[in-house]
Design an enzyme around this catalytic site. Structure first.
Site, PDB file in Angstrom:
ATOM      1  N   ASP A  23     -50.628  -2.396   3.990  1.00 33.47           N
ATOM      2  CA  ASP A  23     -48.935  -1.283   4.454  1.00 33.47           C
ATOM      3  C   ASP A  23     -48.190  -2.231   3.748  1.00 33.47           C
ATOM      4  O   ASP A  23     -48.318  -3.033   3.886  1.00 33.47           O
ATOM      5  CB  ASP A  23     -49.018  -1.125   6.257  1.00 33.47           C
ATOM      6  CG  ASP A  23     -47.262  -0.925   6.850  1.00 33.47           C
ATOM      7  OD1 ASP A  23     -47.495   0.604   6.202  1.00 33.47           O
ATOM      8  OD2 ASP A  23     -46.479  -1.440   7.134  1.00 33.47           O
ATOM      9  N   PHE A  24     -47.593  -1.532   3.892  1.00 32.29           N
ATOM     10  CA  PHE A  24     -46.026  -1.090   2.579  1.00 32.29           C
ATOM     11  C   PHE A  24     -44.851  -1.719   3.112  1.00 32.29           C
ATOM     12  O   PHE A  24     -44.370  -2.683   3.607  1.00 32.29           O
ATOM     13  CB  PHE A  24     -45.573  -0.475   1.369  1.00 32.29           C
ATOM     14  CG  PHE A  24     -44.741  -0.426   0.755  1.00 32.29           C
ATOM     15  CD1 PHE A  24     -44.753  -1.371  -0.241  1.00 32.29           C
ATOM     16  CD2 PHE A  24     -43.406   0.052   1.015  1.00 32.29           C
ATOM     17  CE1 PHE A  24     -43.148  -1.590  -0.948  1.00 32.29           C
ATOM     18  CE2 PHE A  24     -42.481  -0.068   0.322  1.00 32.29           C
ATOM     19  CZ  PHE A  24     -42.603  -0.680  -0.879  1.00 32.29           C
ATOM     20  N   ASP A  25     -44.251  -0.882   4.122  1.00 34.97           N
ATOM     21  CA  ASP A  25     -43.379  -0.700   4.946  1.00 34.97           C
ATOM     22  C   ASP A  25     -43.293  -1.700   6.274  1.00 34.97           C
ATOM     23  O   ASP A  25     -43.890  -2.151   7.518  1.00 34.97           O
ATOM     24  CB  ASP A  25     -42.893   0.503   6.033  1.00 34.97           C
ATOM     25  CG  ASP A  25     -42.353   1.755   4.945  1.00 34.97           C
ATOM     26  OD1 ASP A  25     -41.461   1.360   3.580  1.00 34.97           O
ATOM     27  OD2 ASP A  25     -43.053   2.754   4.986  1.00 34.97           O
ATOM     28  N   GLY A  78     -47.591   5.290   4.618  1.00 33.29           N
ATOM     29  CA  GLY A  78     -47.264   6.226   5.353  1.00 33.29           C
ATOM     30  C   GLY A  78     -45.952   6.620   4.733  1.00 33.29           C
ATOM     31  O   GLY A  78     -45.319   7.566   4.995  1.00 33.29           O
ATOM     32  N   ASP A 134     -51.936   1.493  11.381  1.00 37.52           N
ATOM     33  CA  ASP A 134     -52.181   0.855  10.655  1.00 37.52           C
ATOM     34  C   ASP A 134     -53.246   0.665  11.638  1.00 37.52           C
ATOM     35  O   ASP A 134     -54.294  -0.076  11.352  1.00 37.52           O
ATOM     36  CB  ASP A 134     -51.893  -0.599  10.913  1.00 37.52           C
ATOM     37  CG  ASP A 134     -50.023  -0.661   9.991  1.00 37.52           C
ATOM     38  OD1 ASP A 134     -50.696   0.202   8.807  1.00 37.52           O
ATOM     39  OD2 ASP A 134     -49.644  -1.210   9.940  1.00 37.52           O
ATOM     40  N   LYS A 158     -55.712   5.913   7.070  1.00 38.67           N
ATOM     41  CA  LYS A 158     -55.842   4.695   6.486  1.00 38.67           C
ATOM     42  C   LYS A 158     -57.207   4.114   6.284  1.00 38.67           C
ATOM     43  O   LYS A 158     -57.535   3.570   5.498  1.00 38.67           O
ATOM     44  CB  LYS A 158     -54.351   3.720   7.146  1.00 38.67           C
ATOM     45  CG  LYS A 158     -53.233   4.389   6.549  1.00 38.67           C
ATOM     46  CD  LYS A 158     -51.953   2.317   7.169  1.00 38.67           C
ATOM     47  CE  LYS A 158     -50.786   2.574   6.483  1.00 38.67           C
ATOM     48  NZ  LYS A 158     -49.854   1.844   6.904  1.00 38.67           N
TER      49      LYS A 158
END
Length: 206
Positions: free
Chosen positions: A7-9, A96, A167, A140
């Site tokens: 995940d990014f954030d 997202g 996630d 995802k």
């Protein structure tokens, strides 16, 4: 070959992209409270995304790009990605959030790919609309299965890492499931839990 999906954030990046974007509009707290509920699984992800992005209407696109160019990466991000690549992982980011945030991070970290959403702009101003690959709670999970099929990688050789409810769908398709500084809803499904903001801790567990 193995697959590692992050995940990014609040995972590869220290914070929430949309909260940074809301700040110049004076809406950071309002947006952050919606984000928190969505990550805890209390709100539908798609509905919360639409609601939050609508609040960004009127922000100059150039300002959004500038903010996203310098988002703070999580401690240990560079070291983690470099080591995973040495261990024959393809390292990918699912978010997202937005491509204007994930793409600069992809270049800096040397990720193999980034999948995220696109903020719609007209005449250089954000319209409050969004589209893309990662709009739904199931997105995802859907994308990780596609990648596994294309690359010929099994769930046994797949590592996933995230922090929130959106996630969960990718956790269903990986044997190594890392909850990183995560909400309880995700910790319940993880087999590795890291509560310290240091991504290199993952290397001690895999």
């Amino acid at each position: 070959m193995k697959l590692a999906v992050f995940d990014f954030d609040s995972t590869l990046m220290d914070g929430e992209t949309i909260d940074f974007l809301a700040k110049p509009l004076g809406l950071e707290e309002k947006v952050a409270s919606i984000t928190e509920k969505a990550m805890a699984g209390e709100l539908d992800f798609f509905e919360s995304l639409i609601e939050r992005v609508s609040l960004l209407k009127g922000l100059p696109y150039s300002k959004a790009v500038e903010i996203c160019k310098d988002l703070p990466l999580m401690p240990g991000a560079y070291e983690l990605v470099a080591e995973l690549k040495k261990r024959d992982y393809k390292v990918v980011c699912f978010s997202g959030g937005f491509r204007i945030g994930t793409s600069p991070a992809k270049e800096k970290l040397g990720l193999d790919a980034d999948f995220s959403n696109v903020l719609h702009e007209r005449e250089g101003i954000l319209t409050g609309l969004v589209g893309g690959d990662m709009m739904f709670g199931y997105s995802k999970g859907d994308m990780i299965q596609r990648l596994q099929n294309i690359l010929g990688i099994t769930r046994e050789n797949t590592l996933v890492c995230g922090d929130g409810a959106n996630d969960l769908s990718m956790f269903a398709h990986a044997d190594t499931r890392i909850a990183f500084c995560a909400r309880d809803v995700l910790k319940k499904e993880a087999n590795i839990i890291i509560d310290e903001k240091d991504l290199t801790k993952i290397l001690e567990k895999i």
